[in-house]
Design an enzyme around this catalytic site. Structure first.
Site, short mmCIF file in Angstrom:
data_model
loop_
_atom_site.label_atom_id
_atom_site.label_comp_id
_atom_site.label_asym_id
_atom_site.label_seq_id
_atom_site.Cartn_x
_atom_site.Cartn_y
_atom_site.Cartn_z
N MET A 237 3.84 -0.47 -1.71
CA MET A 237 4.15 -0.04 -0.35
C MET A 237 3.94 -1.22 0.60
O MET A 237 3.80 -1.03 1.81
CB MET A 237 3.30 1.16 0.06
N GLY A 238 3.95 -2.41 0.06
CA GLY A 238 3.77 -3.59 0.90
C GLY A 238 2.32 -3.80 1.29
O GLY A 238 1.41 -3.25 0.67
N HIS B 278 -2.06 -7.22 -1.41
CA HIS B 278 -3.43 -7.72 -1.46
C HIS B 278 -3.73 -8.17 -2.89
O HIS B 278 -2.84 -8.18 -3.74
CB HIS B 278 -4.42 -6.64 -0.98
N GLU B 279 -4.96 -8.53 -3.15
CA GLU B 279 -5.36 -9.13 -4.42
C GLU B 279 -5.03 -8.25 -5.63
O GLU B 279 -4.61 -8.76 -6.67
CB GLU B 279 -6.85 -9.47 -4.42
N HIS C 51 -2.52 -6.17 -5.92
CA HIS C 51 -1.08 -6.32 -6.16
C HIS C 51 -0.80 -7.64 -6.87
O HIS C 51 -0.01 -7.69 -7.82
CB HIS C 51 -0.30 -6.32 -4.83
N GLN D 166 3.99 10.26 0.77
CA GLN D 166 2.65 9.97 0.27
C GLN D 166 1.58 10.12 1.34
O GLN D 166 0.41 9.89 1.07
CB GLN D 166 2.61 8.56 -0.31
#
Length: 90
Positions: free
Chosen positions: A26-27, A30-31, A33, A57
């Site tokens: 979902m953009g 962060h780490e 991802h 969601q």
């Protein structure tokens, strides 16, 4: 990195690729991802990331509206990671 906003164009591009890793997000990358993307790169020659903030969601519209959207930063991160494809549906 090739960026797609149109599903049909994306499908046409990747339809002949035998193996591709897909990491939906979902953009606001962060780490965690980045770790998933690095694992995907080890498993497959090609990597496809999606960025889609899914309103279903969220419990409320206000939470959906508050969700951080950092597309320019996300694209920079994905470029540094040498991701092959990015899909950003509407």
């Amino acid at each position: 990195m090739k960026i797609f906003k149109n599903k049909k164009k994306l499908i046409k591009e990747i339809s002949n690729i035998e193996e591709i890793a897909f990491v939906p997000t979902m953009g606001a990358l962060h780490e965690a991802h980045i770790n998933l993307i690095n694992k995907a790169k080890k498993k497959s020659n090609k990597v496809l990331i999606s960025i889609y903030v899914n309103p279903k969601q969220f419990n409320s519209k206000s939470d959906f509206k508050k969700y951080p959207r950092k597309l320019k930063k996300d694209i920079l991160i994905l470029n540094k990671l040498n991701v092959d494809y990015l899909y950003i549906p509407n």
